[in-house]
Design an enzyme around this catalytic site. Structure first.
Site, PDB file in Angstrom:
ATOM      1  CE  LYS A   1      -0.430  -0.179   5.051  1.00  0.00           C
ATOM      2  NZ  LYS A   1      -1.280  -0.682   6.165  1.00  0.00           N
TER       3      LYS A   1
ATOM      4  CE1 TYR B   1      15.195  30.520   5.249  1.00  0.00           C
ATOM      5  CE2 TYR B   1      15.424  28.164   4.830  1.00  0.00           C
ATOM      6  CZ  TYR B   1      15.146  29.447   4.370  1.00  0.00           C
ATOM      7  OH  TYR B   1      14.833  29.652   3.058  1.00  0.00           O
TER       8      TYR B   1
HETATM    9  C1  LIG Z   1      -0.487  -1.738   6.756  1.00  0.00           C
HETATM   10  C2  LIG Z   1      -1.028  -3.003   7.277  1.00  0.00           C
HETATM   11  C3  LIG Z   1      -0.182  -4.091   7.519  1.00  0.00           C
HETATM   12  C4  LIG Z   1       1.333  -3.996   7.436  1.00  0.00           C
HETATM   13  O1  LIG Z   1       1.801  -3.451   8.649  1.00  0.00           O
HETATM   14  P1  LIG Z   1       3.381  -3.358   8.964  1.00  0.00           P
HETATM   15  O2  LIG Z   1       3.444  -2.897  10.366  1.00  0.00           O
HETATM   16  O3  LIG Z   1       3.936  -2.373   8.001  1.00  0.00           O
HETATM   17  O4  LIG Z   1       3.914  -4.719   8.747  1.00  0.00           O
HETATM   18  C5  LIG Z   1      -0.759  -5.302   7.904  1.00  0.00           C
HETATM   19  N1  LIG Z   1      -2.094  -5.397   8.050  1.00  0.00           N
HETATM   20  C6  LIG Z   1      -2.943  -4.374   7.866  1.00  0.00           C
HETATM   21  C7  LIG Z   1      -4.395  -4.558   8.069  1.00  0.00           C
HETATM   22  C8  LIG Z   1      -2.436  -3.140   7.484  1.00  0.00           C
HETATM   23  O5  LIG Z   1      -3.273  -2.111   7.298  1.00  0.00           O
END
Ligand SMILES: *Cc1c(COP(=O)(O)O)cnc(C)c1O
Length: 359
Positions: A33, A255
């Site tokens: 994702k 800055y």
């Molecule tokens: C994003 C997500 C994961 C992966 O989580 P990580 O901590 O990056 O391994 C697994 N399950 C669900 C439902 C998620 O939304």
């Protein structure tokens, strides 16, 4: 050409994926994702497709991007559909679908897909974000099982504190899940573990695991951990020194004059800034590596540039290579110094071209 770039090692990605499978003995959905946490979803999915049991994304837009790129493996929508009308595309492209809410369950009951659906039914075992409460879960499962157009239901839940290895919450969540599963869900495959669950909680039953951050080689834990130590960082964010100046003690850099030279300093300016996704909150002293040697940030990070201390690196000069994160500067360490997490650092990556190796 501006020298800022993100090197992405796809061989390391495959190594990390295999580790997720080896330590669990389960099938693993590679979580890609958010553009594979900034690493490029299509390229990462292609690099894994020969061996991955499937992929997981946040929404149908991300799933379609993978299908359109020719990825044929199963793809799970981690939040299911946002509108019932997406069910047509879910059917057409054979996406697997999480059901986390009553309205989604009703929409599935109404749907008439051309072939049976694979549904992952989510329990809220304690995260308290989405999913059916344990007391409502068996009824939701029974409704799905009664549908001729649902081929398979996988039972899933998600951990809220698996990165805290001494915290009892994960075991409480597993117990809540198992209690319902034993009565109502026997014979169904289960999926609970994200990266910290995979690396830190070996007792949790798993037919399917869902590795995300670990695929990209960052540890989900704050402390050292023997399995997390086997991860290989996938991304190296690097750039070069584009300008150098010598300043006497007492002069400010950048800055707001956050850094004031406490001795004569040799300042290197690096083509990297918060517009690239480097955290603006990096304090003075944040580690960087310059031509393979440790140095530190001095002065505020600007939009397109940041400043480093070259005083003790006389051999460094214009064009010296600067590693902002990667094998020498773990993204999780950098994130901790900046009040963030490696997930956010990776997702914030912008403007920087990605250069792939290890295909
Ligand atoms: C994003 C997500 C994961 C992966 O989580 P990580 O901590 O990056 O391994 C697994 N399950 C669900 C439902 C998620 O939304």
């Amino acid at each position: 050409m501006r020298p800022a770039r993100a090197l992405i090692d796809l061989a390391a990605l495959r190594h990390n994926y295999r580790l997720a499978r080896e330590v669990t003995g389960a099938r693993a959905l590679a979580v890609v994702k958010a553009d594979a946490y900034g690493h490029g979803a299509v390229v990462c999915a292609r690099a894994l497709e020969g061996e991955a049991d499937g992929f997981a994304v946040a929404c149908i837009e991300e799933a379609l991007e993978l299908r359109e790129a020719g990825i044929r493996a199963p793809i799970l929508l981690l939040e299911g559909f946002f509108e019932a009308s997406e069910l047509e595309l879910i059917d057409a492209h054979d996406f697997w679908c999480v059901v986390h809410s009553a309205w989604q369950l009703e929409a599935i009951e109404q749907a008439r897909p051309s072939k049976p659906l694979t549904v992952w039914l989510k329990m809220d075992s304690g995260m308290h974000r989405v999913g059916f409460f344990p007391q409502d879960y068996a009824a939701a499962l029974a409704r799905l099982k009664a549908l001729p157009h649902v081929a398979k239901v996988v039972l899933m839940s998600h951990f809220s504190r698996a990165d805290e290895l001494d915290c009892p919450r994960t075991e409480e969540q597993v117990a809540a899940f198992q209690a319902v599963r034993e009565v109502a869900g026997q014979g169904h495959e289960v999926s609970l573990r994200n990266s910290p669950g995979i690396l830190g909680w070996s007792e949790v039953p798993s037919d399917w695991v869902r590795p995300g951050i670990m695929l990209y080689g960052a540890t989900p834990f704050e402390q050292a951990h023997p399995l997390a130590d086997q991860l290989r960082p996938v991304m190296t964010l690097e750039s070069q020194v584009i300008s150098i100046r010598e300043l006497p003690a007492g002069e400010p850099v950048g800055y707001g004059a956050r850094f004031i030279a406490d001795r004569p300093v040799r300042v290197g300016v690096v083509a990297m800034g918060y517009a690239d996704g480097y955290p603006r909150h990096a304090p003075d002293g944040t580690p960087v590596f310059i031509d393979g040697k440790p140095s530190r940030i001095i002065g505020r990070v600007s939009m397109d540039m940041l400043t480093v201390d070259l005083t003790d690196l006389p051999a460094a000069g214009l064009g010296s290579r600067v590693e902002l994160w990667g094998p020498n500067v773990p993204a999780s360490d950098l994130a901790a110094r900046c009040g963030s997490i490696p997930y956010q650092l990776f997702c914030n990556l912008k403007r920087v071209p990605r250069v792939y190796s290890g295909e």
